[in-house]
Design a protein around this motif. Structure first.
Motif, PDB file in Angstrom:
ATOM      1  N   THR A 118       0.816  -1.205   0.000  1.00 51.33           N
ATOM      2  CA  THR A 118       0.000   0.000   0.000  1.00 51.33           C
ATOM      3  C   THR A 118       0.853   1.260   0.000  1.00 51.33           C
ATOM      4  O   THR A 118       0.490   2.253  -0.586  1.00 51.33           O
ATOM      5  CB  THR A 118      -0.921   0.039   1.222  1.00 51.33           C
ATOM      6  N   THR A 164      -1.942   0.300  -7.956  1.00 52.43           N
ATOM      7  CA  THR A 164      -3.202   0.492  -8.648  1.00 52.43           C
ATOM      8  C   THR A 164      -3.946  -0.826  -8.707  1.00 52.43           C
ATOM      9  O   THR A 164      -3.344  -1.883  -8.922  1.00 52.43           O
ATOM     10  CB  THR A 164      -2.938   0.991 -10.078  1.00 52.43           C
ATOM     11  N   GLN A 165      -5.239  -0.767  -8.517  1.00 58.88           N
ATOM     12  CA  GLN A 165      -6.062  -1.953  -8.687  1.00 58.88           C
ATOM     13  C   GLN A 165      -6.821  -1.867 -10.009  1.00 58.88           C
ATOM     14  O   GLN A 165      -7.304  -0.806 -10.397  1.00 58.88           O
ATOM     15  CB  GLN A 165      -7.028  -2.123  -7.512  1.00 58.88           C
ATOM     16  N   GLN A 213      -5.574   7.860  -4.292  1.00 60.10           N
ATOM     17  CA  GLN A 213      -5.937   7.566  -5.678  1.00 60.10           C
ATOM     18  C   GLN A 213      -7.368   8.049  -5.952  1.00 60.10           C
ATOM     19  O   GLN A 213      -8.183   8.144  -5.045  1.00 60.10           O
ATOM     20  CB  GLN A 213      -5.861   6.054  -5.949  1.00 60.10           C
ATOM     21  N   HIS A 215      -9.035   3.138 -12.654  1.00 58.86           N
ATOM     22  CA  HIS A 215      -8.077   4.005 -11.965  1.00 58.86           C
ATOM     23  C   HIS A 215      -7.789   5.237 -12.824  1.00 58.86           C
ATOM     24  O   HIS A 215      -7.561   5.125 -14.033  1.00 58.86           O
ATOM     25  CB  HIS A 215      -6.791   3.229 -11.719  1.00 58.86           C
ATOM     26  N   VAL A 257      -9.764   7.324  -2.932  1.00 59.29           N
ATOM     27  CA  VAL A 257      -9.386   6.032  -2.356  1.00 59.29           C
ATOM     28  C   VAL A 257      -8.063   6.159  -1.615  1.00 59.29           C
ATOM     29  O   VAL A 257      -7.078   6.667  -2.170  1.00 59.29           O
ATOM     30  CB  VAL A 257      -9.259   4.965  -3.468  1.00 59.29           C
ATOM     31  N   PRO A 284      -5.154   4.140   1.136  1.00 59.90           N
ATOM     32  CA  PRO A 284      -4.758   2.838   1.657  1.00 59.90           C
ATOM     33  C   PRO A 284      -5.273   2.663   3.074  1.00 59.90           C
ATOM     34  O   PRO A 284      -5.355   3.634   3.837  1.00 59.90           O
ATOM     35  CB  PRO A 284      -3.221   2.893   1.652  1.00 59.90           C
ATOM     36  N   LYS A 285      -5.575   1.436   3.412  1.00 62.32           N
ATOM     37  CA  LYS A 285      -6.042   1.157   4.763  1.00 62.32           C
ATOM     38  C   LYS A 285      -4.873   1.153   5.721  1.00 62.32           C
ATOM     39  O   LYS A 285      -3.883   0.470   5.499  1.00 62.32           O
ATOM     40  CB  LYS A 285      -6.755  -0.193   4.809  1.00 62.32           C
ATOM     41  N   LEU A 317      -7.499  -1.078  -0.049  1.00 59.36           N
ATOM     42  CA  LEU A 317      -7.908   0.281  -0.337  1.00 59.36           C
ATOM     43  C   LEU A 317      -9.255   0.556   0.295  1.00 59.36           C
ATOM     44  O   LEU A 317     -10.115  -0.321   0.335  1.00 59.36           O
ATOM     45  CB  LEU A 317      -7.997   0.513  -1.845  1.00 59.36           C
TER      46      LEU A 317
END
Lengths: 116, 114
Positions: free
Chosen positions: A99, A104-105, B33, B45, B90, B92-93, B102
């Motif tokens: 992370t 990117t996902q 993001q 994305h 979005v 990151p966790k 995410l």
């Protein structure tokens, strides 16, 4: 083109009848994710695989299971669908899962599940 | 929750106008993001901005990041009808190490009228 493919795009099942949703990827990514998205809501992560390592979210119901037989395929199994499980199910992939680096996902088009 | 929160929830503009969407988040992040979702192409994305960057451009998109205010904005210039979609901020966790998780905000629904 490399991509994430989900089949079927629409799935109708009956209350309590097991259903399996499929996802495949040609990106050769290590990580595959399953998200649930209900109407007008943000996608919610259910679980993900890093290679063969399965990672379940703490609040994902036991009713939801997943399998990843190889790098390319990942399945979402709903053992006993309830009316509340009607949603869009999104499959996504990422190359790695770091992370901090900002991975990117890449998402598939989704499977819309209807429970009757 | 560290979830990003977008503002406004819905935005309607005429083709050719600019659209600005804002996002606020609660914890420190290394990157943020923006994703777009429409019925035709699903979730895509758009752009990633790192915490050491203040602004980033991609075509008609301009993203800013203010880590002191924990906020980001997405500007779409010269909008087109094809920009009609939901836009998600979005992050990151936190606390999940290198898990790639995410967290999606609730999204801004943009309608661009021809």
């Amino acid at each position: 083109d490399a991509m994430v493919i989900q089949n079927p795009r629409y799935q109708v099942t009956q209350f309590g009848k097991p259903v399996t949703l499929s996802c495949s990827q040609t990106l050769n990514h290590n990580v595959m994710y399953w998200y649930q998205q209900k109407s007008s809501q943000a996608p919610k992560l259910l679980f993900h695989y890093y290679d063969k390592d399965f990672n379940n979210e703490a609040d994902t119901p036991d009713n939801f299971q997943s399998r990843r037989p190889n790098t390319s395929f990942c399945f979402l199994d709903i053992r006993s669908p309830g009316l509340g499980d009607a949603a869009m199910y999104l499959c996504a992939t990422s190359r790695m899962r770091a992370t901090d680096a900002g991975e990117t996902q890449y998402f598939g088009p989704g499977t819309r599940l209807l429970v009757l | 929750s560290q979830q990003g929160e977008e503002d406004p929830q819905a935005l309607s503009i005429q083709e050719g106008e600019n659209a600005t969407m804002n996002c606020s988040y609660k914890t420190s992040i290394n990157n943020l993001q923006w994703y777009r979702q429409n019925s035709g192409r699903g979730l895509v994305h758009l752009i990633l901005i790192r915490s050491n960057e203040r602004e980033k451009h991609s075509g008609r998109l301009r993203v800013t990041l203010d880590t002191s205010k924990k906020s980001s904005s997405l500007l779409i210039t010269a909008s087109r009808a094809a920009d009609t979609a939901s836009y998600f901020c979005v992050v990151p966790k936190r606390g999940s190490g290198n898990t790639g998780k995410l967290i999606f905000g609730q999204g801004t629904t943009l309608q661009v009228k021809p």
